[in-house]
Design a protein around this motif. Sequence first.
Motif, PDB file in Angstrom:
ATOM      1  N   SER A  55       0.829  -1.202   0.000  1.00 32.32           N
ATOM      2  CA  SER A  55       0.000   0.000   0.000  1.00 32.32           C
ATOM      3  C   SER A  55       0.866   1.255   0.000  1.00 32.32           C
ATOM      4  O   SER A  55       0.512   2.248  -0.602  1.00 32.32           O
ATOM      5  N   ARG A  56       2.030   1.210   0.677  1.00 33.57           N
ATOM      6  CA  ARG A  56       2.913   2.374   0.668  1.00 33.57           C
ATOM      7  C   ARG A  56       3.446   2.625  -0.737  1.00 33.57           C
ATOM      8  O   ARG A  56       3.467   3.738  -1.216  1.00 33.57           O
ATOM      9  N   ARG A  57       3.858   1.562  -1.429  1.00 34.74           N
ATOM     10  CA  ARG A  57       4.338   1.727  -2.793  1.00 34.74           C
ATOM     11  C   ARG A  57       3.214   2.153  -3.710  1.00 34.74           C
ATOM     12  O   ARG A  57       3.400   2.940  -4.609  1.00 34.74           O
ATOM     13  N   LYS A  58       2.051   1.601  -3.478  1.00 38.89           N
ATOM     14  CA  LYS A  58       0.898   1.916  -4.318  1.00 38.89           C
ATOM     15  C   LYS A  58       0.537   3.403  -4.178  1.00 38.89           C
ATOM     16  O   LYS A  58       0.184   4.053  -5.142  1.00 38.89           O
ATOM     17  N   ARG A  59       0.621   3.908  -2.944  1.00 39.77           N
ATOM     18  CA  ARG A  59       0.327   5.330  -2.731  1.00 39.77           C
ATOM     19  C   ARG A  59       1.341   6.200  -3.435  1.00 39.77           C
ATOM     20  O   ARG A  59       1.067   7.320  -3.811  1.00 39.77           O
ATOM     21  N   GLY A  60       2.556   5.691  -3.536  1.00 36.34           N
ATOM     22  CA  GLY A  60       3.584   6.438  -4.243  1.00 36.34           C
ATOM     23  C   GLY A  60       4.116   7.628  -3.480  1.00 36.34           C
ATOM     24  O   GLY A  60       4.340   8.681  -4.052  1.00 36.34           O
ATOM     25  N   THR A  61       4.330   7.466  -2.202  1.00 36.71           N
ATOM     26  CA  THR A  61       4.860   8.581  -1.427  1.00 36.71           C
ATOM     27  C   THR A  61       6.379   8.542  -1.427  1.00 36.71           C
ATOM     28  O   THR A  61       6.987   7.490  -1.312  1.00 36.71           O
ATOM     29  N   VAL A  62       6.963   9.700  -1.559  1.00 31.74           N
ATOM     30  CA  VAL A  62       8.414   9.820  -1.500  1.00 31.74           C
ATOM     31  C   VAL A  62       8.756  10.218  -0.073  1.00 31.74           C
ATOM     32  O   VAL A  62       8.672  11.375   0.296  1.00 31.74           O
ATOM     33  N   GLU A  63       9.089   9.217   0.733  1.00 30.35           N
ATOM     34  CA  GLU A  63       9.360   9.461   2.147  1.00 30.35           C
ATOM     35  C   GLU A  63      10.798   9.869   2.404  1.00 30.35           C
ATOM     36  O   GLU A  63      11.107  10.474   3.403  1.00 30.35           O
ATOM     37  N   LYS A  98      10.743  10.985 -23.664  1.00 27.50           N
ATOM     38  CA  LYS A  98       9.543  10.255 -23.237  1.00 27.50           C
ATOM     39  C   LYS A  98       9.414  10.152 -21.721  1.00 27.50           C
ATOM     40  O   LYS A  98       8.461   9.581 -21.212  1.00 27.50           O
ATOM     41  N   TYR A  99      10.366  10.695 -20.982  1.00 29.32           N
ATOM     42  CA  TYR A  99      10.372  10.639 -19.519  1.00 29.32           C
ATOM     43  C   TYR A  99       9.286  11.569 -18.990  1.00 29.32           C
ATOM     44  O   TYR A  99       9.208  12.739 -19.355  1.00 29.32           O
ATOM     45  N   THR A 100       8.426  11.048 -18.104  1.00 30.18           N
ATOM     46  CA  THR A 100       7.266  11.806 -17.627  1.00 30.18           C
ATOM     47  C   THR A 100       7.334  12.059 -16.124  1.00 30.18           C
ATOM     48  O   THR A 100       8.182  11.494 -15.424  1.00 30.18           O
ATOM     49  N   GLU A 101       6.409  12.851 -15.648  1.00 29.31           N
ATOM     50  CA  GLU A 101       6.258  13.099 -14.213  1.00 29.31           C
ATOM     51  C   GLU A 101       6.037  11.781 -13.477  1.00 29.31           C
ATOM     52  O   GLU A 101       6.592  11.548 -12.406  1.00 29.31           O
ATOM     53  N   SER A 102       5.251  10.913 -14.067  1.00 24.11           N
ATOM     54  CA  SER A 102       4.982   9.602 -13.471  1.00 24.11           C
ATOM     55  C   SER A 102       6.262   8.775 -13.361  1.00 24.11           C
ATOM     56  O   SER A 102       6.494   8.107 -12.352  1.00 24.11           O
ATOM     57  N   ASP A 103       7.110   8.813 -14.393  1.00 25.13           N
ATOM     58  CA  ASP A 103       8.384   8.088 -14.355  1.00 25.13           C
ATOM     59  C   ASP A 103       9.292   8.638 -13.249  1.00 25.13           C
ATOM     60  O   ASP A 103       9.918   7.873 -12.511  1.00 25.13           O
ATOM     61  N   LEU A 104       9.347   9.959 -13.152  1.00 27.36           N
ATOM     62  CA  LEU A 104      10.185  10.587 -12.135  1.00 27.36           C
ATOM     63  C   LEU A 104       9.712  10.201 -10.743  1.00 27.36           C
ATOM     64  O   LEU A 104      10.510   9.794  -9.887  1.00 27.36           O
ATOM     65  N   LYS A 105       8.419  10.295 -10.520  1.00 29.62           N
ATOM     66  CA  LYS A 105       7.876   9.947  -9.204  1.00 29.62           C
ATOM     67  C   LYS A 105       8.117   8.468  -8.906  1.00 29.62           C
ATOM     68  O   LYS A 105       8.470   8.106  -7.790  1.00 29.62           O
ATOM     69  N   SER A 106       7.964   7.619  -9.896  1.00 29.20           N
ATOM     70  CA  SER A 106       8.213   6.190  -9.715  1.00 29.20           C
ATOM     71  C   SER A 106       9.674   5.937  -9.318  1.00 29.20           C
ATOM     72  O   SER A 106       9.963   5.129  -8.429  1.00 29.20           O
ATOM     73  N   ASP A 107      10.610   6.636  -9.962  1.00 25.98           N
ATOM     74  CA  ASP A 107      12.028   6.495  -9.616  1.00 25.98           C
ATOM     75  C   ASP A 107      12.290   6.934  -8.177  1.00 25.98           C
ATOM     76  O   ASP A 107      13.028   6.273  -7.436  1.00 25.98           O
ATOM     77  N   LEU A 108      11.694   8.043  -7.778  1.00 26.01           N
ATOM     78  CA  LEU A 108      11.904   8.559  -6.428  1.00 26.01           C
ATOM     79  C   LEU A 108      11.243   7.676  -5.377  1.00 26.01           C
ATOM     80  O   LEU A 108      11.788   7.467  -4.290  1.00 26.01           O
ATOM     81  N   VAL A 109      10.059   7.140  -5.685  1.00 30.04           N
ATOM     82  CA  VAL A 109       9.386   6.222  -4.761  1.00 30.04           C
ATOM     83  C   VAL A 109      10.204   4.939  -4.629  1.00 30.04           C
ATOM     84  O   VAL A 109      10.387   4.423  -3.526  1.00 30.04           O
ATOM     85  N   HIS A 110      10.722   4.435  -5.739  1.00 27.34           N
ATOM     86  CA  HIS A 110      11.568   3.232  -5.685  1.00 27.34           C
ATOM     87  C   HIS A 110      12.782   3.485  -4.811  1.00 27.34           C
ATOM     88  O   HIS A 110      13.139   2.665  -3.961  1.00 27.34           O
ATOM     89  N   TYR A 111      13.433   4.625  -4.990  1.00 27.04           N
ATOM     90  CA  TYR A 111      14.583   4.971  -4.149  1.00 27.04           C
ATOM     91  C   TYR A 111      14.152   5.071  -2.695  1.00 27.04           C
ATOM     92  O   TYR A 111      14.810   4.549  -1.798  1.00 27.04           O
ATOM     93  N   SER A 112      13.039   5.747  -2.445  1.00 22.68           N
ATOM     94  CA  SER A 112      12.541   5.955  -1.088  1.00 22.68           C
ATOM     95  C   SER A 112      12.243   4.635  -0.391  1.00 22.68           C
ATOM     96  O   SER A 112      12.465   4.503   0.815  1.00 22.68           O
TER      97      SER A 112
END
Length: 180
Positions: free
Chosen positions: A18-26, A158-172
């Motif tokens: 659920s934390r990953r699904k929410r996509g929060t950058v903690e 082709k890099y989008t806001e969604s891609d950036l947020k996904s990268d940051l959430v993955h790192y987080s």
Amino acid sequence: MEVAATVAGVTLLGALWSRRKRGTVERAPTNVVLILQDGNERDADKIGWVVGRLKDFGVEKVSLYHTEKGVLEKILPSEVKSQVHKLLDITDGRKQFNSFVSEHHPTSEEEISASLPPFTASDEPNLILVFGLSRCIYGFPPWHIPVTEFEFHDSLPKYTESDLKSDLVHYSNTKVVKGV
């Protein structure tokens, strides 16, 4: 079959999902490098957008590395350059090493290691975003990077806001364990 642990009535697998699904950058990275395998003047706006968005997420240092000499200096406007920690290209590591060798004339690997400037944790990027079709980092950085996360993308345009947020959430969400 999924395996999940239950602590105080909460399924840990479900909590993580659920934390990953929410996509929060903690936990945002503090030092990010963008490696651009290609890129030209039409990509300057996109590079500026990525740098700006990373700064919005709290990234302190953003460095850019291009696989061709001088491209970033030519294509980036001054307002983007002012937000970037370092502009690097494929010749930077070679120049530093060549100047060291010509000044110190080392004869062994131990002598080279002992004479180089000390590596500090602030030099190591937390996250490296690689843009291009090849899954290669082209010799950057020239030192070992034991705790850096990598994200590979086919194309900067082709890099989008969604891609950036996904990268940051993955790192987080990546667990970093240092030491034993």
